[in-house]
Design a protein around this motif. Structure first.
Motif, PDB file in Angstrom:
ATOM      1  N   GLY A 250       0.299  -9.074  -4.453  1.00 17.97           N
ATOM      2  CA  GLY A 250       0.590  -8.914  -3.030  1.00 17.97           C
ATOM      3  C   GLY A 250      -0.454  -8.083  -2.323  1.00 17.97           C
ATOM      4  O   GLY A 250      -0.916  -8.439  -1.221  1.00 17.97           O
ATOM      5  N   LEU A 251      -0.867  -6.982  -2.955  1.00 23.00           N
ATOM      6  CA  LEU A 251      -1.877  -6.119  -2.335  1.00 23.00           C
ATOM      7  C   LEU A 251      -3.227  -6.830  -2.237  1.00 23.00           C
ATOM      8  O   LEU A 251      -3.957  -6.653  -1.252  1.00 23.00           O
ATOM      9  CB  LEU A 251      -2.027  -4.823  -3.142  1.00 23.00           C
ATOM     10  N   SER A 252      -3.574  -7.610  -3.251  1.00 29.45           N
ATOM     11  CA  SER A 252      -4.852  -8.343  -3.184  1.00 29.45           C
ATOM     12  C   SER A 252      -4.844  -9.329  -2.027  1.00 29.45           C
ATOM     13  O   SER A 252      -5.865  -9.503  -1.331  1.00 29.45           O
ATOM     14  CB  SER A 252      -5.119  -9.070  -4.509  1.00 29.45           C
TER      15      SER A 252
ATOM     16  N   LYS B 225       0.940   2.776   2.835  1.00 31.32           N
ATOM     17  CA  LYS B 225       2.056   3.165   1.962  1.00 31.32           C
ATOM     18  C   LYS B 225       2.101   2.265   0.735  1.00 31.32           C
ATOM     19  O   LYS B 225       2.318   2.747  -0.395  1.00 31.32           O
ATOM     20  CB  LYS B 225       3.372   3.067   2.737  1.00 31.32           C
ATOM     21  N   ALA B 226       1.898   0.971   0.943  1.00 37.14           N
ATOM     22  CA  ALA B 226       1.902   0.033  -0.187  1.00 37.14           C
ATOM     23  C   ALA B 226       0.756   0.347  -1.145  1.00 37.14           C
ATOM     24  O   ALA B 226       0.929   0.330  -2.371  1.00 37.14           O
ATOM     25  CB  ALA B 226       1.791  -1.404   0.326  1.00 37.14           C
ATOM     26  N   LEU B 227      -0.418   0.638  -0.589  1.00 34.49           N
ATOM     27  CA  LEU B 227      -1.557   1.000  -1.436  1.00 34.49           C
ATOM     28  C   LEU B 227      -1.289   2.312  -2.176  1.00 34.49           C
ATOM     29  O   LEU B 227      -1.698   2.480  -3.328  1.00 34.49           O
ATOM     30  CB  LEU B 227      -2.829   1.122  -0.589  1.00 34.49           C
ATOM     31  N   SER B 228      -0.591   3.249  -1.526  1.00 27.18           N
ATOM     32  CA  SER B 228      -0.267   4.525  -2.164  1.00 27.18           C
ATOM     33  C   SER B 228       0.690   4.329  -3.335  1.00 27.18           C
ATOM     34  O   SER B 228       0.548   4.978  -4.380  1.00 27.18           O
ATOM     35  CB  SER B 228       0.360   5.486  -1.148  1.00 27.18           C
TER      36      SER B 228
ATOM     37  N   SER C 134       5.736  -9.537   5.460  1.00 25.67           N
ATOM     38  CA  SER C 134       6.189 -10.735   4.739  1.00 25.67           C
ATOM     39  C   SER C 134       5.673 -10.738   3.303  1.00 25.67           C
ATOM     40  O   SER C 134       6.431 -10.998   2.355  1.00 25.67           O
ATOM     41  CB  SER C 134       5.723 -11.998   5.468  1.00 25.67           C
ATOM     42  N   VAL C 135       4.387 -10.450   3.138  1.00 29.59           N
ATOM     43  CA  VAL C 135       3.794 -10.457   1.792  1.00 29.59           C
ATOM     44  C   VAL C 135       4.443  -9.394   0.907  1.00 29.59           C
ATOM     45  O   VAL C 135       4.793  -9.655  -0.254  1.00 29.59           O
ATOM     46  CB  VAL C 135       2.266 -10.238   1.873  1.00 29.59           C
ATOM     47  N   LEU C 136       4.628  -8.194   1.439  1.00 29.77           N
ATOM     48  CA  LEU C 136       5.232  -7.123   0.648  1.00 29.77           C
ATOM     49  C   LEU C 136       6.682  -7.454   0.293  1.00 29.77           C
ATOM     50  O   LEU C 136       7.130  -7.199  -0.835  1.00 29.77           O
ATOM     51  CB  LEU C 136       5.173  -5.793   1.403  1.00 29.77           C
ATOM     52  N   THR C 137       7.429  -8.006   1.239  1.00 31.78           N
ATOM     53  CA  THR C 137       8.824  -8.358   0.967  1.00 31.78           C
ATOM     54  C   THR C 137       8.915  -9.407  -0.134  1.00 31.78           C
ATOM     55  O   THR C 137       9.701  -9.271  -1.093  1.00 31.78           O
ATOM     56  CB  THR C 137       9.496  -8.886   2.251  1.00 31.78           C
TER      57      THR C 137
ATOM     58  N   TYR D 280     -14.176  -8.061  -1.844  1.00 35.36           N
ATOM     59  CA  TYR D 280     -14.578  -7.773  -3.233  1.00 35.36           C
ATOM     60  C   TYR D 280     -13.419  -7.131  -3.999  1.00 35.36           C
ATOM     61  O   TYR D 280     -13.121  -7.505  -5.143  1.00 35.36           O
ATOM     62  CB  TYR D 280     -15.799  -6.852  -3.250  1.00 35.36           C
ATOM     63  N   THR D 281     -12.756  -6.155  -3.363  1.00 29.45           N
ATOM     64  CA  THR D 281     -11.627  -5.473  -4.005  1.00 29.45           C
ATOM     65  C   THR D 281     -10.501  -6.455  -4.302  1.00 29.45           C
ATOM     66  O   THR D 281      -9.891  -6.409  -5.387  1.00 29.45           O
ATOM     67  CB  THR D 281     -11.100  -4.343  -3.106  1.00 29.45           C
ATOM     68  N   ALA D 282     -10.208  -7.328  -3.347  1.00 23.58           N
ATOM     69  CA  ALA D 282      -9.136  -8.312  -3.540  1.00 23.58           C
ATOM     70  C   ALA D 282      -9.441  -9.237  -4.716  1.00 23.58           C
ATOM     71  O   ALA D 282      -8.578  -9.500  -5.561  1.00 23.58           O
ATOM     72  CB  ALA D 282      -8.934  -9.119  -2.262  1.00 23.58           C
TER      73      ALA D 282
END
Length: 464
Positions: free
Chosen positions: A261-263, A76-79, A309-312, A142-144
């Motif tokens: 956060g996503l990375s 969901k976060a990636l979306s 935790s990271v997303l919050t 790699y993506t991060a």
């Protein structure tokens, strides 16, 4: 836990039914969804996903349920991050607001189909290739790293360039027009059947979905190797994305640290995958082909805790930080200036005065922003023009009020407020004047007449 074919069939039928319902009752007739409509249906889709997760907990156990929720939250976060790019693509193609739902639903449907295929490939790779987890982990790391570099440089246009190249290749092979013909995918122009921008924007979003899948599928496999959980968590994260787009449209730009956060989440899952690969190791050049247990496996519960935790922290930091507040001030000034311009006498003078005062407050914040935030002002298209127009309307309105007259007229040569309450803009979203609006409407009418003539000629030629 093994999932029976019957459960698979029922799940796929249920997903297809939800997509069909979305198309028949929400998208088939073009319209701009209200905030209430977007909020209600976003809540419904999230509720369905949560109820499904509760069912997994009850029938599959705590581990399986935890894997589902960890996968769902991550996807969901990636979306939501993907919505940033969708917003850019839709803006680049100047998709009419009422047709954006159909474009988004196509993108969601294509994403479900494409990612289902990739899930099948990923499951087969995990089962037959012992080193697949190393590959998946390397992709995520790699993506991060790439996301961190983009955040540092302030660049994020690779996906836009990729889908732009894809669209240019399509236009070279197939004839296309730059004019929309309602929500039609094809139209007749100069006696020929051509693609419309509606189809081209769908192609662009489809191409972008394929690129996003290269990140999201390894990420979900890093949290669970249960193919059913991978599929359902991915699908439920995508369902309802259309409604979420309209619900948080004004908030997307405020999530200024979401990329960071996503990375971090992708890097964490990448490390988790490599640790798991070491525990299952069969590669001869690593520890002589024997498993490596020096580092303990990361549990599902710990993964879920890290992700939440990271997303919050990321969301709260984005909303409360000076950078997030600066972006909010720019967005608010833009929205309030546009609303003030659109308002008429019937909207009540006192309410309009209150809105004008709020606009002045946010304009002052915008003008006092440090130089490092000036790119935000430039990126928020037309904000300075809208503010200037709002001031001119206010001055003219005050002159009317001083004479005791109504003040719902717009100054000559300013913007056009249409019957539906929107401000007239050109295909690039720039505010236009009365004369420009009339010229644009005449051009569109001539184009429609020409298109109808070509369509009739094409039909007559086929009958002969």
């Amino acid at each position: 836990m093994t999932v029976s074919p019957l459960v698979w069939i029922l799940t796929i039928v249920g997903v297809a039914a939800l997509l069909a319902f979305d198309y028949i009752f929400h998208v088939r007739k073009a319209h701009i969804p209200t905030m209430r409509e977007a909020a209600v249906w976003s809540a419904i889709y999230v509720g369905i996903a949560v109820l499904f997760g509760v069912g997994v907990l009850v029938f599959g156990g705590i581990d399986m349920g935890g894997e589902y929720f960890a996968g769902y939250i991550t996807e969901k976060a990636l979306s939501v991050d993907n919505l940033f790019v969708f917003l850019v693509i839709i803006g680049a193609f100047s998709v009419p607001r009422e047709d954006q739902q159909k474009v988004l639903l196509f993108g969601i449907t294509f994403a479900i189909i494409a990612r289902s295929g990739m899930i099948a490939i990923g499951a087969a790779a995990i089962e037959h290739l012992s080193f697949a987890f190393y590959i998946f982990g390397a992709i995520l790391l790699y993506t991060a790293i790439k996301m961190v570099i983009e955040e540092v440089k302030g660049e994020d246009d690779e996906d836009e360039q990729a889908d732009g190249i894809f669209v240019r290749l399509v236009k070279k092979v197939l004839p296309a027009t730059d004019e929309y013909d309602g929500d039609k995918l094809f139209t007749i122009e100069n006696g020929k059947r051509v693609l419309t921008p509606m189809l081209l924007v769908m192609i662009a979003i489809g191409a972008t979905d394929l690129l996003f899948a290269l990140d999201s599928i390894p990420a979900i496999f890093g949290l669970t190797q249960n193919t059913y959980i991978v599929f359902t968590a991915t699908v439920f994260s995508l369902l309802g994305l259309r409604q979420l787009y309209f619900l948080i449209d004004g908030l997307l730009d405020r999530l200024v640290y979401l990329g960071w956060g996503l990375s971090l989440i992708l890097a964490f899952i990448g490390v988790k995958l490599i640790v798991h690969a070491l525990h299952e190791n069969e590669l001869g050049f690593i520890n002589g082909g024997q498993p490596v247990h020096a580092i303990p496996e990361v549990t599902t519960g710990f993964s879920l805790t890290v992700i939440i935790s990271v997303l919050t922290i990321t969301i709260l930091t984005s909303l409360l930080s000076p950078k997030g507040r600066a972006q909010a001030a720019v967005n608010n000034a833009h929205r309030e200036a546009k609303t003030y311009i659109e308002m008429t006498y019937e909207a009540f003078e006192t309410h309009r005065d209150a809105l004008y005062q709020k606009m002045l407050e946010h304009e002052q914040i915008v003008e006092n922003l440090p130089e490092k935030y000036h790119d935000m002002i430039v990126a928020e298209r037309n904000v300075r023009e809208l503010l200037a127009d709002a001031h001119r309307i206010h001055d003219r309105r005050q002159a009317y009020n001083d004479r005791g007259e109504r003040s719902d007229e717009q100054p000559e040569g300013l913007v056009v407020t249409r019957e539906d309450g929107t401000v007239a803009t050109d295909s690039s979203g720039n505010v236009i004047t009365v004369a420009e609006e009339q010229a644009l409407e005449e051009k569109k009418a001539a184009k429609r007449a020409e298109r109808e003539r070509h369509r009739e000629e094409h039909a007559a030629a086929k009958r002969r």
